[in-house]
Design a protein around this motif. Structure first.
Motif: not given
Lengths: 114, 409
Positions: B89-90, B111-113, B118-119, B124-125
């Motif tokens: 997700s942006l 599952v992971e979002t 936020a990251s 980092a994402s």
């Protein structure tokens, strides 16, 4: 298809196939070179240009406005009188639903991709 | 055991990955899904180093919410071929990531979002996402497959880059494969109502109930209206180069993919066939014309067949399509012998042999059926080997199907 093929009499060239007994077109199953004679309805017809695989030739005379029949079903209408053995395509038939989009004009204007 | 035609059925030795809902997958894919175009690059960067380990990229580009897209993503992320899902997700898009993650979690899948805002941004994402994928791979690899029967299969069919040979070799051969698979209890799905224009009455006569027959006819009438409004039929310029002159002619050829089984129901994208049998997938949106063409290309159709649970998709081509798909293998059936000679590397089945009299429709049909079954014990399709993982999802709107669409067995 093989069933249709077996039904086919020897009135037609082996390079074409009649898919349904009531069809007024045959389908080219082996490329036909320009200038070669193709036997259609017991008569030899000279082809003015190459006919690629999958294209259609009239198996008999078709009048303008008549339905083109393939697989025993109407697939559009003739927009000109078509003689036996003539190439049947977007230049002499049209859809009875939505118009067919081609790149023929663009190609004629700008030339084919090398 | 024999089929109706008397031919012996090869012994079933498929193996599948058992999911919590009882369905089995023939692949164990990690889906990396972006929830808006703004997260696409990060998702692609995460998946790319793992592209040979069945980590597939899917996603929805739009920032506006859409019920169809939500349902498609839920169906795809809980597809039996999917073992785990990473959502990208942006952070500010409208897609309901909470609802999607909930549905995936409820299905028993990891599952992971990752929320990019936020990251800490792109770098980092990507690192966070890749670490998660790296941790999931051994978990999925440790999962033992279990025996799976042909009757547990769902198989879709599509045609693309059609020409004048498609309707006499590849499509009817795919139809014979469907007849055999349906006879063995599998569910088979054909689609593209915009390419059944002119065939609606013949098709309706194969419906298991008169009410369903009317629904099938209505679905084609809807497609004809939709395409007429847009001004184009479901017909590309290359179809005409290949000898097809009209949409009705293309339709007659495309219709042959359905084979000769009775039609057991009509479904819409994301609906699952309730049991074995032959189903029509209605891909044309309901209501007034919105959001443009029903399917902007073949890949959008394949994604819908997969969202209906298809373990594999039969793709018949005459001109020579090269596409595969994320999530489920695509079996490329080449209808045109000249195309096959040029593009053999991309083709799984040479149906053009039928034109030369070197094989019958039944023989090629059996070859296709056997190939599908072999995908359940390790075989990979050409497009899988070549790394084709195309995916497209756009905006649409549908009304839910009514009870008459799926008559009781």
């Amino acid at each position: 298809m093989m069933e249709a093929e077996r039904r086919q009499d020897h009135e037609h060239d082996e390079r074409v196939i009649l898919l349904g007994p009531d069809d007024n077109v045959v389908v080219v199953r082996r490329r036909i070179d320009a200038g070669s004679l193709v036997r259609i309805g017991g008569r030899d017809v000279s082809q003015p240009k190459d006919i690629p695989l999958g294209h259609k030739l009239a198996s008999r005379s078709i009048r303008r406005g008549e339905k083109i029949i393939k697989y025993g079903a109407p697939i559009g209408s003739a927009t000109a009188d078509i003689g036996p053995g003539e190439h049947v395509h977007v230049h002499n038939m049209k859809s009875d639903y939505t118009a067919t989009h081609t790149l023929d004009e663009a190609r004629a204007r700008h030339g084919d991709v090398p | 055991m024999k089929t109706d035609s008397g031919a012996p059925i090869s012994p079933v030795s498929m193996r599948g990955f058992l999911r919590a809902d009882g369905r089995k997958g023939i692949r164990n894919v990690i889906a990396v899904a972006y929830l808006v175009e703004c997260a696409h690059h990060v998702a692609r960067e995460i998946a790319w180093p793992f592209r040979d380990q069945d980590v597939h990229l899917i996603g929805f580009p739009g920032c506006y919410p859409n019920g169809y897209a939500q349902r498609m993503m839920e169906a795809l992320c809980t597809h039996p071929n999917v073992g785990a899902v990473l959502l990208l997700s942006l952070g500010c898009e409208s897609f309901d990531k909470y609802g999607l993650a909930h549905v995936i979690r409820q299905s028993g899948r990891p599952v992971e979002t990752v929320v990019i805002q936020a990251s800490g941004g792109t770098r980092a994402s990507i690192a966070e996402g890749q670490a998660w994928v790296r941790a999931q791979l051994p978990v999925l690899a440790a999962q033992e497959p279990v025996p799976m029967g042909v009757e547990e299969l769902i198989v879709g069919t599509v045609c693309g880059g059609s020409d004048g040979t498609s309707g006499i070799t590849g499509n009817p051969a795919a139809g014979r494969a469907f007849d055999q698979l349906v006879g063995e209890g599998a569910a088979c799905i054909f689609e593209e109502t915009g390419e059944l224009i002119g065939c609606e009455h013949i098709m309706a006569s194969r419906a298991v109930t008169p009410e369903l027959g009317v629904i099938l006819e209505e679905s084609v009438a809807k497609a004809a209206r939709y395409y007429a409004t847009l001004g184009y039929g479901s017909f590309a310029a290359g179809n005409a180069d290949g000898g097809l002159s009209t949409i009705e002619e293309k339709s007659m050829g495309a219709y042959a993919k359905s084979g000769s089984s009775p039609i057991a129901g009509l479904i819409k994208p994301g609906d699952r066939p309730p049991r074995g049998g032959l189903y029509l997938l209605d891909v044309v949106p309901d209501g007034e014309v919105r959001f443009g063409f029903p399917n902007i290309n073949d890949t959008a159709e394949i994604a819908e067949l997969i969202a209906c649970g298809s373990h594999a998709v039969l793709f018949v081509t005459g001109r020579g399509s090269v596409v595969g798909s994320a999530i489920s293998p695509v079996v490329k059936i080449c209808a045109n012998p000249e195309t096959y000679r040029r593009m053999a590397d991309d083709m799984d089945v040479d149906a053009g042999r039928i034109l030369a009299g070197e094989a019958t429709l039944d023989e090629v049909g059996r070859e296709i059926r056997d190939l599908v079954v072999s995908l359940g014990h390790g075989r990979r399709t050409k497009s899988e080997e070549l790394g084709h993982r195309e995916f497209v999802l756009t905006y649409k709107s549908f009304e839910p199907i009514g009870p008459a669409c799926l008559p009781a067995a």
